[in-house]
Write a protein that holds these residues in place. Structure first.
Motif, short mmCIF file in Angstrom:
data_model
loop_
_atom_site.label_atom_id
_atom_site.label_comp_id
_atom_site.label_asym_id
_atom_site.label_seq_id
_atom_site.Cartn_x
_atom_site.Cartn_y
_atom_site.Cartn_z
N HIS A 111 0.82 -1.17 0.03
CA HIS A 111 0.10 -0.13 -0.12
C HIS A 111 0.62 1.28 -0.05
O HIS A 111 2.16 0.97 0.43
CB HIS A 111 -0.99 -0.14 1.35
N ILE A 112 0.07 2.54 -0.31
CA ILE A 112 0.78 3.71 -0.16
C ILE A 112 1.43 3.84 1.24
O ILE A 112 0.69 3.68 2.13
CB ILE A 112 -0.14 4.79 -0.58
N ASP A 113 2.53 4.46 1.42
CA ASP A 113 2.92 4.85 2.75
C ASP A 113 2.63 6.24 3.08
O ASP A 113 2.84 7.31 2.61
CB ASP A 113 4.50 4.82 2.62
N LEU A 114 1.45 6.23 3.98
CA LEU A 114 0.74 7.35 4.28
C LEU A 114 1.46 8.50 4.74
O LEU A 114 1.28 9.71 4.77
CB LEU A 114 -0.62 7.23 4.86
N ASP A 115 2.61 8.02 5.59
CA ASP A 115 3.42 8.85 6.28
C ASP A 115 4.23 9.75 5.35
O ASP A 115 4.42 10.79 5.45
CB ASP A 115 4.24 8.15 7.33
N ARG A 116 4.75 8.80 4.23
CA ARG A 116 5.44 9.36 3.41
C ARG A 116 4.75 10.52 2.39
O ARG A 116 5.31 11.55 2.16
CB ARG A 116 6.16 8.52 2.35
N LEU A 117 3.43 9.92 2.30
CA LEU A 117 2.59 10.86 1.40
C LEU A 117 2.33 12.15 2.48
O LEU A 117 2.41 13.52 1.79
CB LEU A 117 1.14 10.18 1.11
N ALA A 118 2.17 12.12 3.59
CA ALA A 118 1.72 13.40 4.53
C ALA A 118 3.13 14.21 4.21
O ALA A 118 2.95 15.46 4.31
CB ALA A 118 1.60 12.78 5.75
N ALA A 119 4.32 13.70 4.35
CA ALA A 119 5.59 14.47 4.25
C ALA A 119 5.58 15.28 3.01
O ALA A 119 6.41 16.29 2.94
CB ALA A 119 6.75 13.59 4.51
N ALA A 120 5.11 14.60 2.13
CA ALA A 120 5.13 15.45 0.48
C ALA A 120 4.16 16.69 0.48
O ALA A 120 4.12 17.37 -0.22
CB ALA A 120 4.97 14.42 -0.52
#
Ligand code: GLN
Length: 385
Positions: free
Chosen positions: A144-153
């Motif tokens: 799945h998408i790494d939502l923490d990494r997405l949040a950091a973007a």
């Protein structure tokens, strides 16, 4: 000769270039994703009738009323979305123009646009044409998408995120949890979700959830889709945009001055297709694609590629590291020339070419006989034969 600076940031389409190479070498074209089988008769007859009935002048710039009304019923029936056809729909010249016109309408120079990577190659040039900055976040083929990494973007500069599900080229169908995660970040950072749902009826696992249907998202989502893949009419160039009134106002202006409008008789053909074809059509579409997927995946695995059967769309991203040491583009050219099967080099789906060096993409929007012939040709790759 002077050419504008904004065109210097990107090269020509690798996907469409591979089609030319495939034609040149008489190779089976599994590069550019277009079907080799006919469109449904009802669409063809309705479009031909429209031409004979002299629906041959400009349609209303934001789309023929017949098609906007048909689309309104479709979104209500399939997704329980309430749409005003007069103020919230724009018919574009394909999903490609729909995406470009949308981004030009909502993105200012210097804004950031989040793009999942690997990505369909148009999204890069789309953001460059807007003078925006793409911010890439990994979309794993498995997992799945790494939502923490997405949040950091995300940041205060984020204007929009492009969400393409079912996905080209990974075949991922985003889960409700992933979409809820994206939706929460869009709301937190006051960003738009711009979706590309062109494969909405082509999936084998999970379900298709338009992000516009999630709580709080209708007002900040631009839902893009079109007739190309659902009705096997990629050459008709009929794309659809559903967006809130204020955003639709802006999109219609860009669309108008770029195109004047989408082809009038073909809009009639698509409207009739939406009205006449029932659930059985869509079920058969997905079932036939599942069979094609299984034939291609078996052929690729048998030839020594590493790949996963996609959850949706009609592409397989395959790792050829066990077969060749060539970089992806040279391997693709070689495969086209010597084996007679054309893929798309993986690097064209990544911001950093190295990330796609061991990957190629195959499309399976072809009849089973063609896919079996491609599998037969690919057997030549097996080292110990
Ligand atoms: N979306 C299709 C693909 O990825 C077609 C691309 C195109 O040339 N419009 O192959």
């Amino acid at each position: 000769m002077h050419t504008a600076r904004r065109t210097h940031g990107f090269t020509e389409s690798v996907i469409r270039g591979m089609t030319r190479l495939a034609n040149q070498h008489d190779a089976i074209n599994l590069a550019q994703g277009f079907p080799n089988f006919p469109a449904p008769d009802v669409l063809k007859q309705a479009a031909a009738k429209a031409i004979r009935d002299d629906i041959n002048q400009y349609a209303i710039t934001w789309g023929a009323k017949h098609l906007r009304d048909a689309l309104t019923r479709k979104y209500a029936e399939w997704y329980e979305m309430e749409i005003d056809p007069e103020t919230e729909i724009t018919i574009a010249c394909g999903a490609t123009e729909a995406m470009a016109s949308t981004l030009m309408s909502i993105v200012d120079p210097g804004d950031e646009v989040i793009v999942f990577e690997p990505y369909y190659e148009n999204y890069g040039p789309d953001t460059i044409l807007c003078d925006a900055k793409p911010v890439y976040v990994p979309l794993p083929v498995t997992g799945h998408i790494d939502l923490d990494r997405l949040a950091a973007a995300f940041s205060s500069r984020t204007r929009a995120i492009i969400v393409n599900t079912p996905n080209n080229p990974t075949g991922r169908v985003l889960s409700r949890e992933e979409l809820l995660g994206i939706a929460e970040l869009c709301q937190q950072y006051d960003a738009y979700a711009v979706t590309d749902e062109i494969y909405e009826h082509i999936y084998y696992e999970g379900e298709h959830i338009p992000i516009a249907t999630l709580p709080g998202m209708r007002e900040r989502t631009v839902t893009v889709s079109g007739a190309s893949k659902t009705f096997s009419v990629t050459g008709w160039r009929i794309g659809t945009i559903v967006a809130p009134v204020r955003v639709t106002d802006a999109i219609r202006k860009v669309h108008d001055f770029l195109t004047v409008g989408a082809p009038a008789p073909l809009q009639e053909g698509v409207a009739v297709g939406l009205e006449v074809l029932g659930k059985d059509y869509y079920e058969t579409l997905a079932a036939e694609y599942r069979e094609r997927r299984d034939v291609l995946c078996a052929g690729l695995l048998g030839a020594g590629f590493r790949c996963q059967p996609p959850e949706g769309s009609y592409y397989v991203l395959a790792d050829f590291a066990d077969l060749s040491d060539l970089p992806d583009d040279e391997f693709s050219f070689w495969l086209t020339r010597e084996v007679g099967v054309a893929p798309v080099p993986g690097s064209s789906f990544f911001s950093q070419p190295e990330m796609g060096r061991r990957l190629v993409r195959f499309a399976f929007c072809k009849t089973v006989d063609v896919l079996k012939e491609a599998a037969e040709r690919l057997k030549a790759l097996r080292r110990n034969d």
